[in-house]
Design a protein around this motif. Sequence first.
Motif, PDB file in Angstrom:
ATOM      1  N   LEU A 219       0.884  -1.183  -0.132  1.00  0.00           N
ATOM      2  CA  LEU A 219      -0.109   0.017   0.187  1.00  0.00           C
ATOM      3  C   LEU A 219       0.997   1.243   0.236  1.00  0.00           C
ATOM      4  N   LEU A 220       0.277   2.358  -0.191  1.00  0.00           N
ATOM      5  CA  LEU A 220       0.810   3.592  -0.515  1.00  0.00           C
ATOM      6  C   LEU A 220       0.319   4.686   0.105  1.00  0.00           C
ATOM      7  N   LYS A 221       0.962   5.525   0.966  1.00  0.00           N
ATOM      8  CA  LYS A 221       0.227   6.683   1.588  1.00  0.00           C
ATOM      9  C   LYS A 221       0.927   7.879   1.206  1.00  0.00           C
ATOM     10  N   PHE A 222       0.220   8.938   0.648  1.00  0.00           N
ATOM     11  CA  PHE A 222       0.945  10.114   0.345  1.00  0.00           C
ATOM     12  C   PHE A 222      -0.025  11.393   0.922  1.00  0.00           C
ATOM     13  N   GLN A 223       0.936  12.520   1.038  1.00  0.00           N
ATOM     14  CA  GLN A 223       0.221  13.853   1.693  1.00  0.00           C
ATOM     15  C   GLN A 223       0.555  14.810   0.800  1.00  0.00           C
ATOM     16  N   TYR A 224      -0.454  15.462   0.783  1.00  0.00           N
ATOM     17  CA  TYR A 224      -0.584  16.961   0.208  1.00  0.00           C
ATOM     18  C   TYR A 224       0.229  17.888   1.035  1.00  0.00           C
ATOM     19  N   LYS A 225       0.357  19.174   0.415  1.00  0.00           N
ATOM     20  CA  LYS A 225       1.014  20.262   1.205  1.00  0.00           C
ATOM     21  C   LYS A 225       0.007  20.630   2.214  1.00  0.00           C
ATOM     22  N   ASP A 226      -1.286  20.777   1.816  1.00  0.00           N
ATOM     23  CA  ASP A 226      -2.024  21.245   3.194  1.00  0.00           C
ATOM     24  C   ASP A 226      -2.411  20.218   4.264  1.00  0.00           C
ATOM     25  N   GLY A 227      -1.538  18.997   4.183  1.00  0.00           N
ATOM     26  CA  GLY A 227      -1.724  18.017   5.197  1.00  0.00           C
ATOM     27  C   GLY A 227      -2.905  16.944   5.059  1.00  0.00           C
ATOM     28  N   SER A 228      -3.517  17.059   3.891  1.00  0.00           N
ATOM     29  CA  SER A 228      -4.386  15.909   3.421  1.00  0.00           C
ATOM     30  C   SER A 228      -3.784  14.684   3.021  1.00  0.00           C
TER      31      SER A 228
END
Lengths: 186, 432
Positions: free
Chosen positions: B162-171
Amino acid sequence: METMESPDSILEQVLGGNVEKYEEIIRAHQQDIYRVVAIAHFDWATARDIVQRTFVQAYLHLDSYKAGTNFGAWIKTIARNLVREELRKRACKQRHLQSYRDEVAVLFEEENQPDASVDRRLEALRHCRGKLPESYSQIVDLHYARSQGIDELAGATGKTSDAVKQMLWRARLMLRQCINKVMAQT
Amino acid sequence: MRRIEELTLMYLDGALGPAGEQELDSLVADDAECASVHHELLRLDAELHGELLKMDAAGETMSILYGELANDTMQRVSVLPARKAIARQRPARRFWRIVRYAAGPLAAVIILCVGLQIRQNRLASGGVVVETQGNAMAGTTALHTGDAIPSSRVIQTTESSLLKFQYKDGSTVELGPNSTMQMNIASFGRNKRLHLSAGKLSCNIAPQESKMTIETMHATATVLGTIFEIDATPGATTLQVTDGAVLLQRAGAATGVVVRTGFRATASEETQITMSPMEIGRAAGPTGSATRTALFNGHDLEGWEITKGSWQVVDGTLVGYDSRGGSSRLESRKDYRRFELECQIRLDSNAWAEFQFQNYAQFFAIENATPSVWHELKVLVSGSVCQATLDGKALPVSVGEAAVAAEAGRLAFYVTAGKKVWIREVYVRELE
């Protein structure tokens, strides 16, 4: 200090396309609408369904509501029409209940304008509930607010089922007598 | 007491047999005064229900309304937003008048800003890997923590990854096992866009300045708020919203359904979007955002406070029973706002038990429980959604006795006077 929005201001926002705001309207009026629907003595699921349909119908015809007039009265008319429609659809096998519902249908005829009399009865009910002895009042509250039956009430109050039944009967007869007296005076 | 009063009151208590019913029918039909007494008592009963039984239909009604609007393709209510458009005309005219006078300087500022803005937009609408398990690939390149998610490349996970990624706004977004997606990074506008070809995405999205969309082969979900899960199979796309609201549109449709907290919606090629309450116990959210913890340790009353009667731990089970004949209540020491609770519960015969929350502002009565049998109780409280099931059957929510409804408050188990309740395996999952 936070200021309360007026119903017309909320409705204006709903009319402007903010559908989510309509939930505030529902919250503000749902108990009043349930009071109207409850009079017909439907089962809970039917009553709840009519309350929901009232708000959906009201939304879909919101452009016919005249701002500045009484929104509560307007939406109650929709509820009464839906109740009458439901009464027309279902004939009741129990003749005594049908006789009562026939009377409700007449009461809900638009030209009878029942709001004022309903409001006076509600005031009378509240006044008379306040005059009930505390133990009776507790039984009435548990029975109606929590839909507890006689045996559950007996378990909750530590009294026998017979005692609870008698108290509930007496409380209702006292309320009826008191309301009739108050209504006769006004 | 008169016979008509007695028969009517028996009818109201559900204690009138067929013979009594026949007698009541006759009295009401033949005697106008009896009919009047009967009607008065029925009306009183109805008025007491209307006054005391609390109606809470707002959340469900809104869902019906959204469904109605979606089915109606908004045609019937299309007149409503018209006023908004009229209201906007005047500010729009003023704006263009200003632009006409300030066109030169404005153009220079715009040209200077565009380069910076494109960079900002790409940062805002792009994501960075924060966690991987197993092999998550972008095309033929393995992705690692700290890597930027490449735009328009196929991102894939295997059965065990699985893969988890994050946007700059914390999402944060988690791509589940056996899933395939693409991220489209915007140069103009800050819209976040994902395309899920297959598999599952669990998302925890911060409030958005610009809309975020997730497309599948059947539908497009436009994110209006926070925690949800979207599952794309070949036959259908299912969306479950744990917190906030998501607009779900069928592929190619101009309008859609707003799916709100506690609801799930399914879109397929053949049918309209269907919506139903979310199955309790499915509010998983992204990894780490909603961890299930034991609220009862099986040994003692740590984390609990007895506020009424008597409670003991017997053989790994909480037992509430007051031998002096009073009622018993056990409260959590901690306050909870949005949560899921699961436990097993067993009742004495004729016992009235309640699961109370928000400092007893509301409660679920444990109804229709078979005495001396273990039952599964599941509760979901999140925003306007309050749902509970006992062995999968819905329980009604009731208004409690707190003077003021609190958003957050203690959880409690309650059992009536002289009765016994057994509780075990109590788990709670906070949804924020």
